[in-house]
Write an enzyme that holds these catalytic residues in place. Structure first.
Site, PDB file in Angstrom:
ATOM      1  N   SER A 117       9.443  16.676  70.896  1.00 32.10           N
ATOM      2  CA  SER A 117       9.091  15.770  69.789  1.00 32.10           C
ATOM      3  C   SER A 117       8.060  14.759  70.265  1.00 32.10           C
ATOM      4  CB  SER A 117      10.333  15.018  69.319  1.00 32.10           C
ATOM      5  OG  SER A 117       9.962  13.999  68.408  1.00 32.10           O
ATOM      6  N   TYR A 132      17.622  10.153  71.542  1.00 33.16           N
ATOM      7  CA  TYR A 132      16.859  11.315  71.051  1.00 33.16           C
ATOM      8  C   TYR A 132      15.546  11.446  71.837  1.00 33.16           C
ATOM      9  CZ  TYR A 132      14.279  14.312  67.757  1.00 33.16           C
ATOM     10  OH  TYR A 132      13.532  15.326  67.186  1.00 33.16           O
ATOM     11  N   LYS A 163      14.539  14.678  74.180  1.00 33.88           N
ATOM     12  CA  LYS A 163      13.311  15.446  73.968  1.00 33.88           C
ATOM     13  C   LYS A 163      12.357  15.330  75.161  1.00 33.88           C
ATOM     14  CE  LYS A 163      14.216  17.333  70.011  1.00 33.88           C
ATOM     15  NZ  LYS A 163      14.497  18.777  69.957  1.00 33.88           N
TER      16      LYS A 163
HETATM   17  P1  NAD Z   1      17.023  20.742  60.603  1.00 36.89           P
HETATM   18  O1  NAD Z   1      18.135  19.766  60.593  1.00 36.89           O
HETATM   19  O2  NAD Z   1      16.412  21.174  59.315  1.00 36.89           O
HETATM   20  O3  NAD Z   1      17.424  22.050  61.410  1.00 36.89           O
HETATM   21  C1  NAD Z   1      18.132  21.997  62.621  1.00 36.89           C
HETATM   22  C2  NAD Z   1      19.027  23.210  62.696  1.00 36.89           C
HETATM   23  O4  NAD Z   1      19.682  23.199  63.969  1.00 36.89           O
HETATM   24  C3  NAD Z   1      20.103  23.243  61.612  1.00 36.89           C
HETATM   25  O5  NAD Z   1      20.065  24.494  60.953  1.00 36.89           O
HETATM   26  C4  NAD Z   1      21.394  23.037  62.388  1.00 36.89           C
HETATM   27  O6  NAD Z   1      22.508  23.693  61.819  1.00 36.89           O
HETATM   28  C5  NAD Z   1      21.025  23.622  63.740  1.00 36.89           C
HETATM   29  N1  NAD Z   1      21.875  23.133  64.818  1.00 36.89           N
HETATM   30  C6  NAD Z   1      22.280  21.850  65.031  1.00 36.89           C
HETATM   31  N2  NAD Z   1      23.081  21.807  66.092  1.00 36.89           N
HETATM   32  C7  NAD Z   1      23.198  23.079  66.576  1.00 36.89           C
HETATM   33  C8  NAD Z   1      23.906  23.663  67.642  1.00 36.89           C
HETATM   34  N3  NAD Z   1      24.677  22.934  68.455  1.00 36.89           N
HETATM   35  N4  NAD Z   1      23.792  24.997  67.827  1.00 36.89           N
HETATM   36  C9  NAD Z   1      23.043  25.754  67.005  1.00 36.89           C
HETATM   37  N5  NAD Z   1      22.332  25.257  65.973  1.00 36.89           N
HETATM   38  C10 NAD Z   1      22.425  23.934  65.757  1.00 36.89           C
HETATM   39  O7  NAD Z   1      15.925  20.068  61.555  1.00 36.89           O
HETATM   40  P2  NAD Z   1      14.375  20.366  61.797  1.00 36.89           P
HETATM   41  O8  NAD Z   1      13.624  19.178  61.345  1.00 36.89           O
HETATM   42  O9  NAD Z   1      13.984  21.718  61.351  1.00 36.89           O
HETATM   43  O10 NAD Z   1      14.369  20.298  63.392  1.00 36.89           O
HETATM   44  C11 NAD Z   1      14.187  21.404  64.234  1.00 36.89           C
HETATM   45  C12 NAD Z   1      13.850  20.907  65.622  1.00 36.89           C
HETATM   46  O11 NAD Z   1      12.630  20.181  65.588  1.00 36.89           O
HETATM   47  C13 NAD Z   1      14.887  19.946  66.210  1.00 36.89           C
HETATM   48  O12 NAD Z   1      15.020  20.199  67.596  1.00 36.89           O
HETATM   49  C14 NAD Z   1      14.255  18.588  65.996  1.00 36.89           C
HETATM   50  O13 NAD Z   1      14.725  17.628  66.896  1.00 36.89           O
HETATM   51  C15 NAD Z   1      12.794  18.923  66.199  1.00 36.89           C
HETATM   52  N6  NAD Z   1      11.853  17.986  65.612  1.00 36.89           N
HETATM   53  C16 NAD Z   1      11.841  17.763  64.261  1.00 36.89           C
HETATM   54  C17 NAD Z   1      10.926  16.866  63.736  1.00 36.89           C
HETATM   55  C18 NAD Z   1      10.850  16.572  62.257  1.00 36.89           C
HETATM   56  O14 NAD Z   1      10.154  15.625  61.892  1.00 36.89           O
HETATM   57  N7  NAD Z   1      11.496  17.348  61.407  1.00 36.89           N
HETATM   58  C19 NAD Z   1      10.034  16.198  64.589  1.00 36.89           C
HETATM   59  C20 NAD Z   1      10.078  16.454  65.948  1.00 36.89           C
HETATM   60  C21 NAD Z   1      10.983  17.363  66.451  1.00 36.89           C
END
Ligand code: NAD
Length: 249
Positions: A140, A155, A159
C-alpha cells in the site's frame, strides 16, 4: 492472452468490488485458470463460477498454515502446477497509534504479513521445481508515506513488512526464475473503506492526487497482470506505484 493456460492463485478475491476479484476477472480474460482463495467457501466458489468454466474457489484463512497447506494441496490435485500467486488478502482499521491493542496488531499483521509469508511458502517448492513463477504482493502507499489516508500505523507497518518480505524473497528466489514484486495502490474504491470515508475525507484525499480521481479496482488488476505475466520478465524485487500520482518519489 497474456496468461494462457497459466494457473493463478489470488487470495482475498471473493469480494465483488475488490482488487482481488478485478484481478481474477482480468486474469481469466487473459486465459488463466484462476483459483480464488477467501474466507467464505460459498463466496469463493460463487466468485470462481462467475469467471466461467475451469476456475476454482476455495476457503482458507491465509494466516492459518494448515488451511493454506490444505488449499494448495487442492490446487495441486486439480491443476498440478502454480504459475502466479497474488497475495492480495488484507484488512485495515482506522486507529490512532495509542489505540492499537494487541488484538488489532495481531489481526492486521496476521492477514497481510503472515498471510503473504505462508501463502508464498506453500507455492515456492512448486515454483522452484518448475523453474518459473511470479509472486505479486499487494502492499500500500500507506507503507511508503506512513499512512495518513485510512489505515492506522499498524496497517502501515504490516504493508511495509510486505515490501521487505517481498524484496528478500525476490533475492532468494531469483536463481530459480521465480520473480517477486509488489504493487503499492493508492486509494482505490472498494469495500475495504466502503461507508467509512466521509465526503470531507474524500475531498481532502483528492486534493493530493494529481490525476484528480480515486483508483478503480481494474487499475490494480492491470498492474497485477503486468507483474504476473511475462510482460515483466526481467523485473524482480520492484515496487510498482499505482496511485494517480498521490506519491511521487
Ligand atoms: P476488500 O475488503 O474488498 O477485499 C479483501 C478480501 O480479503 C475480502 O474478500 C476478505 O474476505 C479477504 N480476506 C480478509 N481476511 C482474509 C484472510 N485472513 N484470509 C483470506 N482472505 C481474507 O479490500 P480491497 O480494497 O480489495 O483490498 C485488497 C488488498 O489491497 C488488501 O491487502 C488491502 O490492504 C490492499 N489495499 C487496498 C487499498 C484500497 O484503497 N482499496 C489501498 C492499498 C492497498
Amino acid at each position: 492472452m497474456l496468461l494462457k493456460d497459466k494457473v493463478a492463485i489470488i487470495t482475498g478475491a471473493a469480494s465483488a468490488r475488490g482488487l482481488g476479484f478485478a484481478t481474477a476477472k482480468l486474469f481469466a480474460e487473459n486465459g488463466a485458470k484462476v483459483v480464488i482463495i477467501d474466507l467464505n467457501e460459498a463466496a469463493s466458489i460463487s466468485a470462481a463460477r462467475s469467471l466461467g468454466e475451469g476456475h476454482l474457489g476455495l476457503a482458507a484463512n491465509v494466516a492459518d498454515e494448515a488451511q493454506v497447506q490444505a488449499a494448495i494441496g487442492q490446487v495441486m490435485a486439480k491443476y498440478g502446477r502454480v504459475d502466479v500467486l497474488v497475495n492480495n488478502a488484507g484488512i485495515t482499521q482506522p486507529l490512532k497509534l495509542m489505540d492499537i491493542r494487541r488484538e488489532n496488531y495481531d489481526a492486521v499483521l496476521d492477514v497481510s504479513l503472515r498471510g503473504t509469508l505462508l501463502m508464498s511458502q506453500a507455492v515456492i517448492p512448486t515454483m522452484r521445481a518448475q523453474k518459473s513463477g511470479s509472486i505479486v504482493c499487494i502492499s500500500s502507499v500507506s507503507a511508503q508515506r506512513g499512512g495518513g489516508i485510512f489505515g492506522g500505523p499498524h496497517y502501515s507497518a504490516a504493508k511495509a513488512g510486505v515490501l521487505g518480505l517481498a524484496r528478500a524473497m525476490a533475492r532468494e528466489l531469483g536463481p530459480d526464475n521465480v520473480r517477486v514484486n509488489c504493487i503499492t495502490p493508492g486509494l482505490i474504491q472498494t469495500d475495504i473503506t466502503a461507508g467509512k470515508l466521509t465526503d470531507e475525507m474524500t475531498a481532502g484525499i483528492l486534493a493530493g492526487i494529481p490525476m484528480n480521481r480515486l483508483g478503480d479496482a481494474v487499475d490494480i488488476a492491470r498492474a497485477a497482470l503486468f507483474l504476473g505475466s511475462d510482460l515483466s520478465s526481467y523485473s524482480t524485487g520492484i515496487t510498482l506505484d499505482v496511485n494517480g500520482g498521490m506519491l511521487i518519489h
